[in-house]
Structures are given as structure tokens and as C-alpha cells.
Design an enzyme around this catalytic site. Structure first.
Site, mmCIF file in Angstrom:
data_model
loop_
_atom_site.group_PDB
_atom_site.id
_atom_site.type_symbol
_atom_site.label_atom_id
_atom_site.label_comp_id
_atom_site.label_asym_id
_atom_site.label_seq_id
_atom_site.Cartn_x
_atom_site.Cartn_y
_atom_site.Cartn_z
ATOM 1 N N LYS A 101 -5.486 1.785 7.856
ATOM 2 C CA LYS A 101 -6.581 1.028 8.439
ATOM 3 C C LYS A 101 -6.200 -0.447 8.531
ATOM 4 C CE LYS A 101 -8.128 -1.615 5.851
ATOM 5 N NZ LYS A 101 -7.983 -2.633 4.778
ATOM 6 N N ILE A 148 0.831 -1.219 0.000
ATOM 7 C CA ILE A 148 0.000 0.000 0.000
ATOM 8 C C ILE A 148 0.859 1.261 0.000
ATOM 9 C CG2 ILE A 148 -0.366 0.261 2.505
ATOM 10 C CD1 ILE A 148 -2.937 0.716 -0.340
ATOM 11 N N ASP A 191 -10.333 -7.623 6.598
ATOM 12 C CA ASP A 191 -9.395 -6.589 6.139
ATOM 13 C C ASP A 191 -10.048 -5.768 5.021
ATOM 14 O OD1 ASP A 191 -6.362 -5.558 5.908
ATOM 15 O OD2 ASP A 191 -7.188 -5.872 3.921
ATOM 16 N N SER A 221 11.988 0.911 6.757
ATOM 17 C CA SER A 221 11.518 -0.403 6.343
ATOM 18 C C SER A 221 12.693 -1.350 6.383
ATOM 19 C CB SER A 221 10.969 -0.302 4.910
ATOM 20 O OG SER A 221 9.852 -1.133 4.720
ATOM 21 N N ARG A 222 12.437 -2.618 6.719
ATOM 22 C CA ARG A 222 13.550 -3.557 6.814
ATOM 23 C C ARG A 222 14.074 -3.920 5.426
ATOM 24 N NH1 ARG A 222 9.995 -7.599 10.054
ATOM 25 N NH2 ARG A 222 8.900 -7.117 8.123
HETATM 26 P P1 NAP Z 1 2.439 -5.503 3.334
HETATM 27 O O1 NAP Z 1 2.895 -5.092 1.975
HETATM 28 O O2 NAP Z 1 2.402 -6.957 3.664
HETATM 29 O O3 NAP Z 1 3.281 -4.825 4.503
HETATM 30 C C1 NAP Z 1 3.787 -3.507 4.462
HETATM 31 C C2 NAP Z 1 5.214 -3.489 4.986
HETATM 32 O O4 NAP Z 1 5.211 -3.561 6.403
HETATM 33 C C3 NAP Z 1 6.028 -4.689 4.562
HETATM 34 O O5 NAP Z 1 6.533 -4.516 3.268
HETATM 35 C C4 NAP Z 1 7.107 -4.741 5.619
HETATM 36 O O6 NAP Z 1 8.207 -3.945 5.198
HETATM 37 C C5 NAP Z 1 6.455 -4.130 6.831
HETATM 38 N N1 NAP Z 1 6.152 -5.167 7.810
HETATM 39 C C6 NAP Z 1 5.400 -6.274 7.634
HETATM 40 N N2 NAP Z 1 5.376 -7.015 8.761
HETATM 41 C C7 NAP Z 1 6.125 -6.360 9.659
HETATM 42 C C8 NAP Z 1 6.501 -6.619 10.993
HETATM 43 N N3 NAP Z 1 6.066 -7.713 11.642
HETATM 44 N N4 NAP Z 1 7.305 -5.716 11.626
HETATM 45 C C9 NAP Z 1 7.735 -4.628 10.996
HETATM 46 N N5 NAP Z 1 7.428 -4.322 9.704
HETATM 47 C C10 NAP Z 1 6.638 -5.193 9.063
HETATM 48 O O7 NAP Z 1 1.002 -4.918 3.648
HETATM 49 P P2 NAP Z 1 0.114 -3.864 2.856
HETATM 50 O O8 NAP Z 1 -0.742 -4.557 1.882
HETATM 51 O O9 NAP Z 1 0.953 -2.721 2.390
HETATM 52 O O10 NAP Z 1 -0.842 -3.418 4.046
HETATM 53 C C11 NAP Z 1 -0.398 -2.620 5.115
HETATM 54 C C12 NAP Z 1 -1.602 -1.958 5.773
HETATM 55 O O11 NAP Z 1 -2.283 -1.188 4.775
HETATM 56 C C13 NAP Z 1 -2.625 -2.968 6.313
HETATM 57 O O12 NAP Z 1 -3.150 -2.518 7.526
HETATM 58 C C14 NAP Z 1 -3.703 -3.013 5.226
HETATM 59 O O13 NAP Z 1 -4.982 -3.316 5.754
HETATM 60 C C15 NAP Z 1 -3.644 -1.591 4.694
HETATM 61 N N6 NAP Z 1 -4.107 -1.467 3.304
HETATM 62 C C16 NAP Z 1 -3.694 -2.375 2.345
HETATM 63 C C17 NAP Z 1 -4.206 -2.293 1.057
HETATM 64 C C18 NAP Z 1 -3.785 -3.257 -0.044
HETATM 65 O O14 NAP Z 1 -4.321 -3.177 -1.162
HETATM 66 N N7 NAP Z 1 -2.841 -4.157 0.175
HETATM 67 C C19 NAP Z 1 -5.134 -1.296 0.737
HETATM 68 C C20 NAP Z 1 -5.490 -0.376 1.709
HETATM 69 C C21 NAP Z 1 -4.969 -0.478 2.988
HETATM 70 P P3 NAP Z 1 9.723 -4.397 5.486
HETATM 71 O O15 NAP Z 1 9.787 -5.886 5.362
HETATM 72 O O16 NAP Z 1 10.515 -3.665 4.462
HETATM 73 O O17 NAP Z 1 9.982 -3.929 6.898
#
Ligand code: NAP
Length: 307
Positions: free
Chosen positions: A87, A11, A165, A33-34
Site C-alpha cells: 500500500k 517493510i 502514508d 533490490s539495489r
Molecule cells: P523503504 O525501506 O524506504 O524502501 C523499500 C526499498 O525499496 C528500499 O530499501 C530500496 O531498496 C527500494 N527503493 C527505494 N526507492 C527506490 C527507487 N526509487 N527505485 C527502486 N527501488 C527503490 O520503504 P518501506 O518502509 O519498506 O516502505 C515500502 C512500502 O511499504 C511503502 O509503500 C510503504 O507505505 C509500505 N509500508 C511500509 C511500512 C513501514 O512500517 N515502513 C508498513 C506498511 C507498509 P534498494 O535500495 O535495495 O533497491
């Protein structure tokens, strides 16, 4: 104003980075970010170090999944930074309340964002509904988890919400447009036998005017998603489609054009106002309904899920 983006994943890359780049209010001054980074932007892997080395950055936007987000939010608030939360704003209601109390104590802004509330047609839908008597409201939110969360195991781990979600996006619209609050009265939650969160759900709600209010969530819908809220009132019908991007009122499409385009540009415009006014926006209503579904829902076993 300088802002740091934390958790450079799906996101952040899809929405936050372009919205900040296009905004006159914000300058992306650092990422934390890691693994992820953004070209041309100073990248940190350690959050504490960024907070210490960059006192110029007063605002932090957290794009991590919900479970790890609390520790980052707490650290940022303790360091006197304003915080924007993706969110859902937390993994539990209690940790959200704790963050709000901390933000008040520290005198910083805290913004629980609900991107679907910023969809083009949500304000018009709310205005249309305001003076009508609701008879039936049906949410249908079906999408393919493999398309929208490819390989993201956290969505199926405890605290990842599973099909809620995306479902919480529908609930964020519901709680925005309804003139009176509803509450959950029952739910059927379908948990894959090898996962910790549901992959489908049916929820029913009490409405003080006696209207039928229900929600159907499914994460195994092939092809194009269905993100629809269908409404019947004493004075006609309304159909909100595309997650709030398209609106039909009594069968006629609403073709009015909003000012600033896009959900995330609107979120960042709102953040600028919150920070300059020193305000907090921490509406937890959508998360409360999800918590209620987990409290009251019947647990049913569904076939195992593999990516
Ligand atoms: P994601 O790509 O799986 O995670 C975002 C980043 O968070 C990862 O690339 C990772 O970066 C870091 N991360 C993940 N687990 C972690 C941990 N345990 N500790 C520290 N850093 C961690 O998720 P996403 O889809 O972007 O979603 C993130 C949030 O945005 C959620 O709450 C989701 O509901 C919301 N959202 C998502 C979407 C969608 O389409 N995917 C749409 C709207 C809102 P590093 O590994 O580089 O640290």
C-alpha cells in the site's frame, strides 16, 4: 509456489520475509533490490534480468515506495507475472487503473494490499456496525515519523503521501467497515516549509446518513502511537484501537481470537487464493480519499522538518 520479493527495505524485512517463510503456500525464490538481500535467497539487482532468468517464478511482490513501483509492476505484468502491491497501490489513481487494465489484458492476478484491513478486529468491527445507524466516527492516527520511517526521505517527496502514508491505513479500515460510502468535504493540510508532503492533516467527510465523520493525522506524536477509530451509533459505541488490533464494544473488550495470526500472513494467504482463482483485487477507495484530500485540502505552512 515460488515468489520474488522486490525492494528489500524496512517493510520487506519486518513483515514480508517472515510471513513468506512461515507460509506453506509460498517459497521465497529470489529478491530484487539495489542494496538489500535476504540470506540464502538468490539476489538480483536488475528486475528485467530476474524476470528473464527465472521463468519458474510466476508471482512478484513489490515492496518499493509508491513512486518507483509502477514501472516494476508494469514490467512484471507484461512478463506474464502475477503481482502483489504494497500500500498504497500506486502514486496516482490513473496509474492504478492502467495497471488493472493491463493485468486484465495479460490475464494475470493483481492484488492491491491493505495490510490494516487484515488486523485482528476489523471483521468484528464491520459486523458490529453493519445494522446500526452511525452518529459520529472519529479517526485519530498519530505517530512519530522518526520512529516508523527513520530517514526515509521519499515520504516527504511528492508522491510519498506524507502523513497520509499511515493515514491511508485508517482509511483502508474506514472503507472496509462502513456499510455506506463517505466522501471528503474538506481538509487542512500542514506542509513543513522545507518539504513536499504534509506532516499533519484534519479531514472531514460527508456521510449520507448525516453522521459526523472526521480524521486527525499527525506525524510528530512522541512516544507510543495512537491508531484509533471511535464510533458512536444509535445502539452504542465502539472503539477500535492499535490500528485494528483491539476492540471495545460498549466499553467491553472483544477477546475473540481470529484463526491465522498477523496482517501479513493473512495478506499472503489471500494472495494464494487470488492467484489460484486467477482473480484481481484492486480496491482503490482508500487512495481515492487521499487524492481528494490533496485536491480539496487547504495548504497550510508548518515549521521545517529535519530528521
Ligand atoms: P523503504 O525501506 O524506504 O524502501 C523499500 C526499498 O525499496 C528500499 O530499501 C530500496 O531498496 C527500494 N527503493 C527505494 N526507492 C527506490 C527507487 N526509487 N527505485 C527502486 N527501488 C527503490 O520503504 P518501506 O518502509 O519498506 O516502505 C515500502 C512500502 O511499504 C511503502 O509503500 C510503504 O507505505 C509500505 N509500508 C511500509 C511500512 C513501514 O512500517 N515502513 C508498513 C506498511 C507498509 P534498494 O535500495 O535495495 O533497491
Amino acid at each position: 509456489m515460488e515468489i520474488a520479493l522486490v525492494g528489500i527495505g524496512k517493510i520487506a524485512v519486518d513483515q514480508h520475509v517472515p510471513a513468506i517463510a512461515d507460509s506453506a503456500d509460498w517459497e521465497l525464490a529470489a529478491t530484487v533490490s539495489r542494496h538489500g538481500s535476504v540470506e540464502g535467497v538468490p539476489a538480483y539487482t536488475d528486475f528485467g534480468r530476474m524476470l528473464e532468468e527465472r521463468p519458474d517464478i510466476r508471482v512478484v511482490s513489490l515492496c518499493l515506495p509508491p513512486v518507483p513501483r509502477f514501472d516494476y509492476a508494469k514490467q512484471a505484468i507484461m512478463a506474464g507475472r502475477h503481482v502483489m502491491l504494497e500500500k498504497p497501490p500506486g502514486a496516482t489513481l490513473s496509474e492504478c487503473h492502467a495497471l488493472e487494465a493491463l493485468a486484465r489484458k495479460q490475464g494475470v492476478s493483481l492484488y492491491a494490499t491493505w495490510h490494516s484491513r487484515q488486523a485482528d478486529k476489523v471483521p468484528t468491527a464491520k459486523a458490529w456496525l453493519a445494522k446500526k445507524t452511525l452518529r459520529r466516527l472519529t479517526i485519530t492516527w498519530r505517530e512519530d515519523v522518526r520512529q516508523w520511517h527513520p530517514g526515509q526521505d521519499w515520504v516527504f517527496e511528492a508522491g510519498g503521501l506524507g502523513v497520509f502514508d499511515p493515514g491511508i491505513n485508517a482509511l483502508s479500515i474506514l472503507t472496509e467497515i462502513l456499510p455506506v460510502p463517505v466522501h471528503l468535504t474538506g481538509a487542512d493540510l500542514h506542509f513543513p516549509e522545507n518539504r513536499e508532503t504534509p506532516i499533519a492533516a484534519i479531514c472531514r467527510f460527508y456521510h449520507p446518513g448525516g453522521a459526523e465523520v472526521s480524521m486527525d493525522l499527525d506525524w510528530l506524536e512522541p512516544g507510543a502511537p495512537t491508531w484509533t477509530i471511535a464510533i458512536e451509533t444509535d445502539q452504542g459505541t465502539m472503539l477500535l484501537e492499535n490500528g485494528g488490533g483491539k476492540l471495545m464494544m460498549d466499553g467491553k473488550a472483544d477477546d475473540s481470537l481470529p484463526g491465522l495470526a498477523g496482517e501479513y500472513p493473512r495478506l499472503y494467504a489471500e494472495l494464494a487464493k487470488l492467484v489460484s482463482g486467477g482473480r484481481i483485487d484492486m480496491d482503490l477507495a482508500p487512495l481515492r480519499h487521499v487524492a481528494d484530500a490533496f485536491l480539496l485540502g487547504r495548504r497550510l505552512t508548518a515549521p521545517a522538518f529535519e530528521w
